[in-house]
Structures are given as structure tokens and as C-alpha cells.
Design a protein around this motif. Structure first.
Motif, PDB file in Angstrom:
ATOM      1  N   UNK A  52       0.829  -1.203   0.000  1.00 33.70           N
ATOM      2  CA  UNK A  52       0.000   0.000   0.000  1.00 33.70           C
ATOM      3  C   UNK A  52       0.864   1.254   0.000  1.00 33.70           C
ATOM      4  N   UNK A  53       0.307   2.394  -0.407  1.00 30.41           N
ATOM      5  CA  UNK A  53       1.068   3.649  -0.343  1.00 30.41           C
ATOM      6  C   UNK A  53       1.551   3.969   1.068  1.00 30.41           C
ATOM      7  N   UNK A  54       0.699   3.723   2.068  1.00 36.09           N
ATOM      8  CA  UNK A  54       1.105   3.996   3.454  1.00 36.09           C
ATOM      9  C   UNK A  54       2.281   3.118   3.867  1.00 36.09           C
ATOM     10  N   UNK A  55       2.265   1.864   3.412  1.00 35.15           N
ATOM     11  CA  UNK A  55       3.371   0.976   3.777  1.00 35.15           C
ATOM     12  C   UNK A  55       4.651   1.386   3.066  1.00 35.15           C
ATOM     13  N   UNK A  56       4.534   1.892   1.854  1.00 36.31           N
ATOM     14  CA  UNK A  56       5.719   2.415   1.159  1.00 36.31           C
ATOM     15  C   UNK A  56       6.322   3.554   1.964  1.00 36.31           C
ATOM     16  N   UNK A  57       5.479   4.443   2.468  1.00 35.69           N
ATOM     17  CA  UNK A  57       5.976   5.574   3.270  1.00 35.69           C
ATOM     18  C   UNK A  57       6.607   5.088   4.577  1.00 35.69           C
ATOM     19  N   UNK A  58       6.001   4.050   5.168  1.00 40.47           N
ATOM     20  CA  UNK A  58       6.560   3.501   6.405  1.00 40.47           C
ATOM     21  C   UNK A  58       7.929   2.877   6.150  1.00 40.47           C
ATOM     22  N   UNK A  71       9.820   9.487  -2.333  1.00 38.79           N
ATOM     23  CA  UNK A  71       8.863   8.684  -1.562  1.00 38.79           C
ATOM     24  C   UNK A  71       7.453   8.841  -2.134  1.00 38.79           C
ATOM     25  N   UNK A  72       7.065  10.062  -2.464  1.00 44.84           N
ATOM     26  CA  UNK A  72       5.729  10.273  -3.023  1.00 44.84           C
ATOM     27  C   UNK A  72       5.601   9.646  -4.408  1.00 44.84           C
ATOM     28  N   UNK A  73       6.685   9.691  -5.182  1.00 48.68           N
ATOM     29  CA  UNK A  73       6.654   9.065  -6.511  1.00 48.68           C
ATOM     30  C   UNK A  73       6.492   7.554  -6.385  1.00 48.68           C
ATOM     31  N   UNK A  75       5.099   6.008  -3.840  1.00 45.65           N
ATOM     32  CA  UNK A  75       3.745   5.772  -3.340  1.00 45.65           C
ATOM     33  C   UNK A  75       2.722   5.850  -4.466  1.00 45.65           C
ATOM     34  N   UNK A  76       2.955   6.786  -5.392  1.00 47.71           N
ATOM     35  CA  UNK A  76       2.013   6.934  -6.508  1.00 47.71           C
ATOM     36  C   UNK A  76       2.065   5.754  -7.458  1.00 47.71           C
ATOM     37  N   UNK A  77       3.192   5.067  -7.499  1.00 46.26           N
ATOM     38  CA  UNK A  77       3.286   3.882  -8.347  1.00 46.26           C
ATOM     39  C   UNK A  77       2.338   2.793  -7.863  1.00 46.26           C
ATOM     40  N   UNK A  78       1.987   2.843  -6.578  1.00 51.61           N
ATOM     41  CA  UNK A  78       1.020   1.904  -6.022  1.00 51.61           C
ATOM     42  C   UNK A  78      -0.393   2.414  -6.234  1.00 51.61           C
ATOM     43  N   UNK A  79      -0.613   3.691  -5.899  1.00 53.99           N
ATOM     44  CA  UNK A  79      -1.971   4.240  -5.943  1.00 53.99           C
ATOM     45  C   UNK A  79      -2.471   4.453  -7.358  1.00 53.99           C
ATOM     46  N   UNK A  80      -1.555   4.501  -8.342  1.00 57.14           N
ATOM     47  CA  UNK A  80      -1.969   4.723  -9.728  1.00 57.14           C
ATOM     48  C   UNK A  80      -2.086   3.424 -10.520  1.00 57.14           C
ATOM     49  N   UNK A  81      -2.206   2.303  -9.818  1.00 52.24           N
ATOM     50  CA  UNK A  81      -2.307   1.032 -10.524  1.00 52.24           C
ATOM     51  C   UNK A  81      -3.536   1.024 -11.424  1.00 52.24           C
ATOM     52  N   UNK A  82      -3.335   0.695 -12.668  1.00 47.81           N
ATOM     53  CA  UNK A  82      -4.441   0.619 -13.627  1.00 47.81           C
ATOM     54  C   UNK A  82      -4.261  -0.606 -14.503  1.00 47.81           C
ATOM     55  N   UNK A  83      -5.375  -1.147 -14.939  1.00 48.79           N
ATOM     56  CA  UNK A  83      -5.330  -2.234 -15.908  1.00 48.79           C
ATOM     57  C   UNK A  83      -5.438  -1.583 -17.274  1.00 48.79           C
ATOM     58  N   UNK A  84      -4.303  -1.253 -17.878  1.00 46.42           N
ATOM     59  CA  UNK A  84      -4.278  -0.474 -19.107  1.00 46.42           C
ATOM     60  C   UNK A  84      -4.704  -1.275 -20.332  1.00 46.42           C
ATOM     61  N   UNK A  85      -4.889  -0.537 -21.420  1.00 50.57           N
ATOM     62  CA  UNK A  85      -5.322  -1.170 -22.670  1.00 50.57           C
ATOM     63  C   UNK A  85      -4.356  -2.248 -23.127  1.00 50.57           C
ATOM     64  N   UNK A  86      -3.075  -2.100 -22.742  1.00 51.04           N
ATOM     65  CA  UNK A  86      -2.047  -3.041 -23.186  1.00 51.04           C
ATOM     66  C   UNK A  86      -2.272  -4.461 -22.664  1.00 51.04           C
ATOM     67  N   UNK A  87      -3.085  -4.603 -21.617  1.00 53.37           N
ATOM     68  CA  UNK A  87      -3.316  -5.936 -21.054  1.00 53.37           C
ATOM     69  C   UNK A  87      -4.023  -6.867 -22.030  1.00 53.37           C
ATOM     70  N   UNK A  88      -4.748  -6.301 -22.991  1.00 53.56           N
ATOM     71  CA  UNK A  88      -5.428  -7.157 -23.963  1.00 53.56           C
ATOM     72  C   UNK A  88      -4.435  -7.875 -24.878  1.00 53.56           C
ATOM     73  N   UNK A  89      -3.173  -7.442 -24.847  1.00 49.33           N
ATOM     74  CA  UNK A  89      -2.134  -8.081 -25.658  1.00 49.33           C
ATOM     75  C   UNK A  89      -1.276  -9.043 -24.828  1.00 49.33           C
ATOM     76  N   UNK A  90      -1.677  -9.314 -23.582  1.00 55.14           N
ATOM     77  CA  UNK A  90      -0.840 -10.069 -22.659  1.00 55.14           C
ATOM     78  C   UNK A  90      -0.431 -11.437 -23.203  1.00 55.14           C
ATOM     79  N   UNK A  91      -1.307 -12.113 -23.904  1.00 54.00           N
ATOM     80  CA  UNK A  91      -0.985 -13.440 -24.436  1.00 54.00           C
ATOM     81  C   UNK A  91      -0.541 -13.393 -25.898  1.00 54.00           C
ATOM     82  N   UNK A  92      -0.440 -12.193 -26.449  1.00 53.99           N
ATOM     83  CA  UNK A  92      -0.143 -12.063 -27.872  1.00 53.99           C
ATOM     84  C   UNK A  92       1.250 -11.531 -28.168  1.00 53.99           C
TER      85      UNK A  92
END
Length: 281
Positions: A52-58, A71-73, A75-92
Motif C-alpha cells: 500500500x502507499x502507506x506501507x511504502x511511506x513507512x 517517496x511520493x513518486x 507511493x504513486x506507483x502503487x496508488x496509480x495502478x491501472x489495468x491499461x489497454x495493453x493488457x489485452x495483448x498479454x498473451x499475444x
């Protein structure tokens, strides 16, 4: 538990490991400070477990990291998690290509230098298809089309409401290479000129007359993160993208691109230069 962490998840874990090691702590000592099992620290650092972002800060506090921007950058890598369009190519497609699209999606700025081909984000469909047709070993037609469509979708970042600035440095050789023949090259150069008029796109040309220049032996794609420590260099190899993240490597390629930018024509001169090549086709 993740079996196949993404490049972004791996990078977060690697940066947390760097902070721990700089603090002189073992993973066991870090787990004791956090009150968890040692394998939880190891799994987070390997990208196999989320955090979690809080655990990253801890963790950053436990590691005596005083760089608040970093530290904030992280933390944002956790909070900005998205399932992007690129996931549709995961098996391709290879996972590294998906990691590249995710990097671009989160980038603060993108810098590119190329010597023999137009950068992928600025390629027309016909030009990209011809590039993929030359792959060794040869790609089956469906795989070619998957790669072409993936490259076109990557270009969507250029048309967002507030796109990341793009700095592109192209050698004259890349402008004169006739991938797919004269018609494909004409359309490609016209498209490049069209894109050079976009507000956040800067295109510069290095003419043959410049002679030697920094970084002449390879293409470089520099992806800037929210803080310099999270920048990434992508070297496009025949077997796929290669990502560099070490500070010494990042410093080297920043200097290389700065020197190359200084050697190139201005954006206005570059537009005229491309127009002249287009007239010769």
C-alpha cells in the motif's frame, strides 16, 4: 501472490530494495521494523506481492529516506495502478512490449534519438508494417498485425488532453531510408511534419553534414519518471526492448541526448530539411 509481475511492479520493488540496502539493513531487519515475516519484504522487493502507499511511506521512514519527492513518486506507483489497454495483448506479445506501453503511459517526458528508422510513436501503419515484415525470424502475418495495432495504440499518448512532452532527434539517414518504397516514405515524412506542428512535440534532425555525434551507434528511448531516480532508458534490440535503470546508465544517456540535441538542427530548420527530402522523393 503475483506469478508474473509487470515491469512497473518490478521497478517499485527494486527501488524499495535500493533504499533498504542504502540504509544498511537486511531484509530480516527490515521485516522486524515493520512487524512482518521476512519473506513478505522479499516478495515486495521482487514484485511478487503488492504494497500500500502507506506501507511504502513507512518503509521509507524505516530506511531513513529523506527524499520526499522520491517517496511520493514511489507511493504513486502503487496508488496509480491501472489495468491499461495493453493488457489485452498479454498473451499475444512479449511482456517487455507491454511494460514499454505502461512506462509511456506514466511518463513525465519522452526523449528519443534514432539513426535508421522513424521512432515507433511517429510511424504510420504502412511504415510500421514494413518494419515488422523484416523481423528475423520472420513473423507470421497475424503476429505482424498484432504488433502493428499495438504500435498504433501506443500512439494514443500523443493525443491526450495533456500529453507528455516529446523530444525526437532523427538522423538524416532515417529520413532517407525508403522502408516500403517511395509512396510509404512520402506518407511517413508528411505524417512526421504534421506531428512536428503539435504543441508538445519537438522534432530535430541531425544532417549527414554534422559528421560524428554522440550516441551514433544506437537508438535511445529515454522515459522520464516523476523524479529522476525513476527514469528508464529503453534500447530497442532485435530480441525486444532492453530497460536500463542504474543511475550511472541514466546519467550517461542524459548527457548523450543533451549533446545530440545541441548538434541537431533547430525544430524550424528541421521542418525545412524534411520538406526538402520530401521534394526529392
Amino acid at each position: 501472490m503475483r506469478s508474473n509481475p509487470t515491469g512497473r511492479q518490478l521497478r517499485l520493488g527494486a527501488e524499495l530494495r535500493k533504499l533498504r540496502e542504502r540504509a544498511g539493513l537486511t531484509s530480516t531487519q527490515a521485516s522486524q521494523l515493520l512487524g512482518v515475516q521476512q519473506n513478505q519484504i522479499s516478495n515486495v522487493e521482487a514484485g511478487r506481492a503488492g504494497v500500500s502507499p502507506d506501507r511504502v511511506r513507512t518503509l521509507a521512514c524505516n530506511y531513513d529516506c529523506g527524499d520526499e519527492a522520491l517517496v511520493e513518486a514511489l507511493s504513486s506507483m502503487v496508488s496509480e495502478r491501472t489495468r491499461g489497454w495493453w493488457e489485452e495483448y498479454r498473451q499475444l506479445l512479449p511482456a517487455a512490449l507491454l511494460d514499454l506501453a505502461e512506462l509511456e503511459h506514466h511518463a513525465r517526458r519522452l526523449r528519443t534519438s534514432v539513426t535508421v528508422h522513424i521512432p515507433g510513436l511517429f510511424q504510420t501503419t504502412e511504415y510500421a508494417r514494413e518494419i515488422f515484415r523484416q523481423a528475423v525470424p520472420a513473423l507470421p502475418p497475424p503476429d505482424i498485425e498484432h504488433r502493428v495495432s499495438f504500435r498504433v495504440k501506443r500512439q494514443a499518448i500523443l493525443f491526450r488532453d495533456s500529453p507528455a512532452p516529446q523530444q525526437v532527434i532523427i538522423h538524416e539517414a532515417a529520413l532517407r531510408m525508403r522502408f516500403g518504397g517511395s509512396d510509404v516514405t512520402r506518407n511517413q515524412l508528411r505524417y512526421l511534419l504534421e506531428m512536428s506542428d503539435r504543441e508538445r512535440v519537438t522534432i530535430q534532425v541531425v544532417p549527414f553534414a554534422t559528421g560524428t555525434f554522440a550516441g551514433s551507434g544506437q537508438s535511445v528511448y529515454y522515459v522520464e519518471g516523476p523524479v529522476p531516480q525513476l527514469d528508464t532508458v529503453n534500447l530497442d534490440q532485435s530480441h525486444g526492448p532492453v530497460f536500463l535503470e542504474a543511475e550511472s546508465q541514466l546519467d550517461k544517456y542524459r548527457v548523450t541526448l543533451d549533446r545530440l540535441e545541441a548538434a541537431a538542427l533547430s525544430p524550424e530548420e528541421s521542418q525545412g530539411f524534411i520538406h526538402d527530402i520530401l521534394k526529392d522523393l
